[in-house]
Design an enzyme around this catalytic site. Structure first.
Site, PDB file in Angstrom:
ATOM      1  N   ARG A 142      10.844  18.227 -73.611  1.00 42.22           N
ATOM      2  CA  ARG A 142       9.549  17.787 -74.144  1.00 42.22           C
ATOM      3  C   ARG A 142       8.817  17.039 -73.055  1.00 42.22           C
ATOM      4  O   ARG A 142       9.293  16.010 -72.580  1.00 42.22           O
ATOM      5  CB  ARG A 142       9.715  16.907 -75.385  1.00 42.22           C
ATOM      6  CG  ARG A 142       8.456  16.904 -76.275  1.00 42.22           C
ATOM      7  CD  ARG A 142       8.534  15.879 -77.400  1.00 42.22           C
ATOM      8  NE  ARG A 142       8.505  14.545 -76.834  1.00 42.22           N
ATOM      9  CZ  ARG A 142       9.214  13.498 -77.308  1.00 42.22           C
ATOM     10  NH1 ARG A 142      10.001  13.640 -78.346  1.00 42.22           N
ATOM     11  NH2 ARG A 142       9.127  12.323 -76.727  1.00 42.22           N
ATOM     12  N   GLU A 150       6.452  11.462 -68.960  1.00 40.72           N
ATOM     13  CA  GLU A 150       7.812  11.818 -68.528  1.00 40.72           C
ATOM     14  C   GLU A 150       8.146  13.191 -69.092  1.00 40.72           C
ATOM     15  O   GLU A 150       7.438  13.712 -69.957  1.00 40.72           O
ATOM     16  CB  GLU A 150       8.831  10.796 -69.052  1.00 40.72           C
ATOM     17  CG  GLU A 150       8.937  10.778 -70.570  1.00 40.72           C
ATOM     18  CD  GLU A 150      10.247  10.189 -71.091  1.00 40.72           C
ATOM     19  OE1 GLU A 150      11.209  10.025 -70.326  1.00 40.72           O
ATOM     20  OE2 GLU A 150      10.300   9.912 -72.309  1.00 40.72           O
ATOM     21  N   ASN A 185      11.389  14.954 -71.023  1.00 40.48           N
ATOM     22  CA  ASN A 185      12.702  14.688 -71.631  1.00 40.48           C
ATOM     23  C   ASN A 185      13.553  15.945 -71.540  1.00 40.48           C
ATOM     24  O   ASN A 185      13.105  17.025 -71.914  1.00 40.48           O
ATOM     25  CB  ASN A 185      12.522  14.316 -73.101  1.00 40.48           C
ATOM     26  CG  ASN A 185      11.685  13.058 -73.256  1.00 40.48           C
ATOM     27  OD1 ASN A 185      12.157  11.956 -73.044  1.00 40.48           O
ATOM     28  ND2 ASN A 185      10.416  13.215 -73.610  1.00 40.48           N
ATOM     29  N   SER A 221      13.086  14.725 -79.396  1.00 42.95           N
ATOM     30  CA  SER A 221      13.091  14.667 -80.861  1.00 42.95           C
ATOM     31  C   SER A 221      11.721  14.905 -81.496  1.00 42.95           C
ATOM     32  O   SER A 221      10.721  15.063 -80.810  1.00 42.95           O
ATOM     33  CB  SER A 221      13.659  13.325 -81.321  1.00 42.95           C
ATOM     34  OG  SER A 221      12.809  12.303 -80.872  1.00 42.95           O
ATOM     35  N   LYS A 232      14.036   9.268 -64.550  1.00 45.91           N
ATOM     36  CA  LYS A 232      12.758   8.798 -64.020  1.00 45.91           C
ATOM     37  C   LYS A 232      12.753   8.866 -62.488  1.00 45.91           C
ATOM     38  O   LYS A 232      11.725   9.118 -61.875  1.00 45.91           O
ATOM     39  CB  LYS A 232      12.499   7.360 -64.486  1.00 45.91           C
ATOM     40  CG  LYS A 232      12.674   7.118 -65.998  1.00 45.91           C
ATOM     41  CD  LYS A 232      11.437   7.406 -66.774  1.00 45.91           C
ATOM     42  CE  LYS A 232      11.490   6.984 -68.229  1.00 45.91           C
ATOM     43  NZ  LYS A 232      12.436   7.633 -69.125  1.00 45.91           N
ATOM     44  N   LYS A 280       9.690   1.076 -64.594  1.00 45.91           N
ATOM     45  CA  LYS A 280      10.631   1.829 -65.442  1.00 45.91           C
ATOM     46  C   LYS A 280      12.041   1.908 -64.876  1.00 45.91           C
ATOM     47  O   LYS A 280      12.228   2.263 -63.726  1.00 45.91           O
ATOM     48  CB  LYS A 280      10.127   3.267 -65.608  1.00 45.91           C
ATOM     49  CG  LYS A 280       8.799   3.390 -66.308  1.00 45.91           C
ATOM     50  CD  LYS A 280       8.490   4.848 -66.591  1.00 45.91           C
ATOM     51  CE  LYS A 280       7.227   4.970 -67.407  1.00 45.91           C
ATOM     52  NZ  LYS A 280       6.994   6.370 -67.822  1.00 45.91           N
ATOM     53  N   GLU A 312      16.332   6.117 -71.424  1.00 47.40           N
ATOM     54  CA  GLU A 312      15.592   6.931 -72.391  1.00 47.40           C
ATOM     55  C   GLU A 312      15.598   6.194 -73.720  1.00 47.40           C
ATOM     56  O   GLU A 312      16.417   5.319 -73.949  1.00 47.40           O
ATOM     57  CB  GLU A 312      16.296   8.280 -72.593  1.00 47.40           C
ATOM     58  CG  GLU A 312      16.413   9.127 -71.347  1.00 47.40           C
ATOM     59  CD  GLU A 312      15.069   9.554 -70.826  1.00 47.40           C
ATOM     60  OE1 GLU A 312      14.153   9.772 -71.638  1.00 47.40           O
ATOM     61  OE2 GLU A 312      14.921   9.651 -69.598  1.00 47.40           O
ATOM     62  N   GLY A 313      14.711   6.615 -74.591  1.00 47.96           N
ATOM     63  CA  GLY A 313      14.789   6.142 -75.971  1.00 47.96           C
ATOM     64  C   GLY A 313      13.843   5.006 -76.298  1.00 47.96           C
ATOM     65  O   GLY A 313      13.820   4.515 -77.421  1.00 47.96           O
ATOM     66  N   ARG A 337       2.104  11.736 -81.307  1.00 46.64           N
ATOM     67  CA  ARG A 337       2.543  10.419 -81.754  1.00 46.64           C
ATOM     68  C   ARG A 337       1.430   9.445 -81.459  1.00 46.64           C
ATOM     69  O   ARG A 337       0.870   9.486 -80.359  1.00 46.64           O
ATOM     70  CB  ARG A 337       3.765  10.058 -80.913  1.00 46.64           C
ATOM     71  CG  ARG A 337       4.790   9.266 -81.585  1.00 46.64           C
ATOM     72  CD  ARG A 337       6.023   9.092 -80.718  1.00 46.64           C
ATOM     73  NE  ARG A 337       5.894   9.527 -79.330  1.00 46.64           N
ATOM     74  CZ  ARG A 337       6.834   9.298 -78.427  1.00 46.64           C
ATOM     75  NH1 ARG A 337       7.920   8.662 -78.748  1.00 46.64           N
ATOM     76  NH2 ARG A 337       6.681   9.714 -77.177  1.00 46.64           N
TER      77      ARG A 337
HETATM   78  P1  ADP Z   1      11.375   6.536 -72.598  1.00 48.25           P
HETATM   79  O1  ADP Z   1      12.273   7.408 -71.830  1.00 48.25           O
HETATM   80  O2  ADP Z   1      11.969   5.248 -72.992  1.00 48.25           O
HETATM   81  O3  ADP Z   1      10.724   7.282 -73.731  1.00 48.25           O
HETATM   82  P2  ADP Z   1       8.761   6.657 -71.333  1.00 48.25           P
HETATM   83  O4  ADP Z   1       8.533   6.835 -69.889  1.00 48.25           O
HETATM   84  O5  ADP Z   1       8.448   7.828 -72.188  1.00 48.25           O
HETATM   85  O6  ADP Z   1      10.250   6.149 -71.555  1.00 48.25           O
HETATM   86  O7  ADP Z   1       7.920   5.410 -71.820  1.00 48.25           O
HETATM   87  C1  ADP Z   1       7.935   4.983 -73.158  1.00 48.25           C
HETATM   88  C2  ADP Z   1       6.510   4.813 -73.663  1.00 48.25           C
HETATM   89  O8  ADP Z   1       5.811   3.883 -72.855  1.00 48.25           O
HETATM   90  C3  ADP Z   1       5.689   6.073 -73.622  1.00 48.25           C
HETATM   91  O9  ADP Z   1       5.882   6.861 -74.761  1.00 48.25           O
HETATM   92  C4  ADP Z   1       4.267   5.525 -73.507  1.00 48.25           C
HETATM   93  O10 ADP Z   1       3.780   5.143 -74.792  1.00 48.25           O
HETATM   94  C5  ADP Z   1       4.467   4.272 -72.687  1.00 48.25           C
HETATM   95  N1  ADP Z   1       4.240   4.576 -71.254  1.00 48.25           N
HETATM   96  C6  ADP Z   1       5.149   5.047 -70.388  1.00 48.25           C
HETATM   97  N2  ADP Z   1       4.622   5.262 -69.174  1.00 48.25           N
HETATM   98  C7  ADP Z   1       3.337   4.909 -69.265  1.00 48.25           C
HETATM   99  C8  ADP Z   1       2.248   4.876 -68.330  1.00 48.25           C
HETATM  100  N3  ADP Z   1       2.406   5.260 -67.068  1.00 48.25           N
HETATM  101  N4  ADP Z   1       1.048   4.443 -68.775  1.00 48.25           N
HETATM  102  C9  ADP Z   1       0.875   4.029 -70.046  1.00 48.25           C
HETATM  103  N5  ADP Z   1       1.859   4.020 -70.973  1.00 48.25           N
HETATM  104  C10 ADP Z   1       3.079   4.456 -70.600  1.00 48.25           C
HETATM  105 MG    MG Z   2       9.448   8.801 -73.652  1.00 46.58          MG
END
Ligand code: ADP
Ligand code: MG
Length: 497
Positions: A146, A163, A165, A170, A327, A385, A389-390, A472
């Site tokens: 995803r 990102e 996945n 999910s 990441k 970051k 994940e999660g 979402r």
């Molecule tokens: P995880 O693997 O924990 O899902 P993500 O990289 O998807 O990590 O980050 C979790 C959430 O944080 C994302 O769904 C988004 O809402 C927010 N987020 C992540 N990166 C960014 C970014 N570069 N700018 C703005 N919001 C972000």
């Molecule tokens: Mg995410």
């Protein structure tokens, strides 16, 4: 119904003194109170009756469901950007497949990270072990991916990848029911002419189809599909939808569910590396857990993961697909020449680069040290970051300097820095179990996830398609919008031009 409901079309983000555009709403807001109260209750019942539910965390019972948090009327999303995201998914699938099979790239990219990040280090140890035992060239991997995006409001709402996945992607199940739910709501409001702007979504079919194809490739009618699950599955409906859909699509296929702890206690390998779990021969292993340290309370669970990886069962994902979704890999891929390592066509390279936003290492290199200085000086431009994940692990804006100060130079290598994306705002109603009645109008931002399915081995790709979407939406001031975590809600995109 008025087309242009919003009088204001931007709001000031005081922290960054930038104007954030407001997307046009699909219906006139606010909805009159009496109608809103009645409609909210109907929509909640619709959600529960169609399985758009979750187990309660505060009042858990395996006998009951709450509705999953949702947005009453669909938030808008730019049509062109949505179509772009759909179109590029097969390219991203193939790119991820190539990365997962590039031993040299994974080794080099993760070399420093695995020294400081214990969890990624443990995943990597499994990878090294199976490499040393010899991964057969015809070992099949199934990717159910995803790719997540936010629209960058100050760059014409161009989508930027948050990102990708590669494990436990999910909400394909419940998301499939969001268009029907919101179509019902819009029709109740008399806005049936708007339904054409809600795109079809067959994520559930797309994802299950990949598992069934893998089951067919394995070629044993008696063998079952194994879901690896957490100790408690709050997101039970999403998982069960997959289980039930598989049985409906092919009545021969049984699905069993086990935690890694149960795998440790109940599994063995057969003479030809068949994975045998409690008497079942396993054809396909679909991980809905195993992506965070909490899923491995002891060495036993790591041993279970290794046993699965060593087996001839088809894994979704294999350990190298899992590593390809870190990441650190995402950041390394954005470095000059790296996309080109995997994709030869310059136009396709440009399309892929176009969805990347700034990503920076935090290791002890010139680039890493420069990124550190930048993050300390101007933290609001960034997200920090770790390799997790999660949800709930990132550090945002003004919290970044403190977090960085607490880390040694070595510890920093476990993290990456990313440009913060500022998505446009929508107005709407977030409906949550136990939430206020009537719900207030709130400022929202949405994240689009595109599912991809890919099956192949080191030499060739057998199946590759875009498998549907999820949408979402969270409160605009929240950093993260995890639906299970409490600030986000499921939604479906309303196409605007
Ligand atoms: P995880 O693997 O924990 O899902 P993500 O990289 O998807 O990590 O980050 C979790 C959430 O944080 C994302 O769904 C988004 O809402 C927010 N987020 C992540 N990166 C960014 C970014 N570069 N700018 C703005 N919001 C972000
Ligand atoms: Mg995410």
């Amino acid at each position: 119904m008025a087309q242009k409901a919003m009088q204001i079309n931007s709001v000031e983000d005081v922290t960054k003194s930038v104007k954030i555009p407001i997307l046009e709403s699909c219906i006139e807001l606010p909805i009159e109170e009496e109608t809103l109260i009645e409609l909210t209750q109907k929509a909640k019942d619709w959600a529960i009756m169609h399985g758009a539910g979750m187990r309660s965390k505060t009042n858990f019972s395996s006998d009951s469901l709450n509705f999953a948090p949702f947005i009453l009327t669909p938030c808008s999303f730019p049509r062109k950007q949505f179509e772009k995201a759909l179109k590029i998914q097969t390219v991203l699938n193939e790119l991820t497949h190539s990365i997962a099979h590039d031993e040299e790239f994974l080794k080099k990219t993760l070399a420093e990270t695995i020294k400081v990040d214990e969890f990624t280090g443990n995943l990597y140890k499994i990878y090294e072990k199976i490499l040393s035992e010899g991964i057969s060239q015809d070992t099949i991997s199934v990717g159910i991916l995803r790719s997540d995006y936010l629209a960058q409001s100050f760059e014409d709402n161009n989508i930027k990848q948050v990102e990708i996945n590669t494990v436990a992607s999910s909400f394909g199940g419940i998301s499939t029911y969001m268009k029907p739910l919101q179509s019902y709501v819009l029709a109740e409001l008399g806005a049936y002419d708007k339904l054409v702007n809600l795109p079809e979504n067959n994520a559930l079919f797309g994802i299950c189809n990949a598992m069934i194809k893998a089951w067919e490739i394995y070629g044993n009618d008696e063998a079952v599909i194994l879901f690896i699950i957490e100790d408690i599955s709050y997101n039970i409906c999403d998982q069960r939808f997959h289980e039930f859909e598989i049985r409906q699509m092919n009545p021969k296929i049984k699905v069993i569910r086990k935690t890694l702890t149960q795998i440790y206690n109940q599994s063995k390998l057969g003479p030809n590396k068949e994975l045998i779990v409690g008497g079942h021969h396993i054809s396909v292993v679909y991980f809905r857990a195993g992506y965070e340290p909490g899923h491995y309370p002891s060495q036993n669970e790591w041993d279970a993961r290794l046993l699965i990886e060593r087996s001839k069962a088809i894994k979704c994902p294999t350990i190298y697909y899992h590593l390809a979704g870190t990441k650190k890999v995402q950041q390394a891929l954005s470095e000059p020449g790296m996309v080109e390592r995997f994709i030869k066509d310059p136009a396709t390279v440009a399309e892929v680069r176009n969805i990347f936003t700034g990503l920076y290492p935090l290791d002890d290199t010139n680039e890493g040290n420069a990124a550190y200085v930048l993050a300390m000086q101007d933290p609001e431009r960034f997200v920090l970051k770790p390799q997790r994940e999660g949800g709930g692990n990132n550090v945002y804006g003004l919290d970044i300097p403190d977090a960085l100060k607490k880390m040694s130079k070595t510890e920093r290598k476990a993290w990456i820095l990313m440009d913060r994306i500022l998505p446009p705002i929508s107005k709407g109603y977030m409906i949550r179990p136990g939430g206020p009645i009537p719900p207030p109008i709130v400022d929202l931002v949405s994240e689009l996830g595109i599912f991809g399915a890919i099956i192949g081995d080191a030499k060739s790709i057998k199946i590759n398609y875009m498998a549907g979407h999820m949408f979402r939406t969270k409160i605009s001031t929240a950093n993260e919008g995890g639906v299970a975590a409490g600030l986000g809600a499921l939604d479906s995109p309303y196409m605007v031009d």
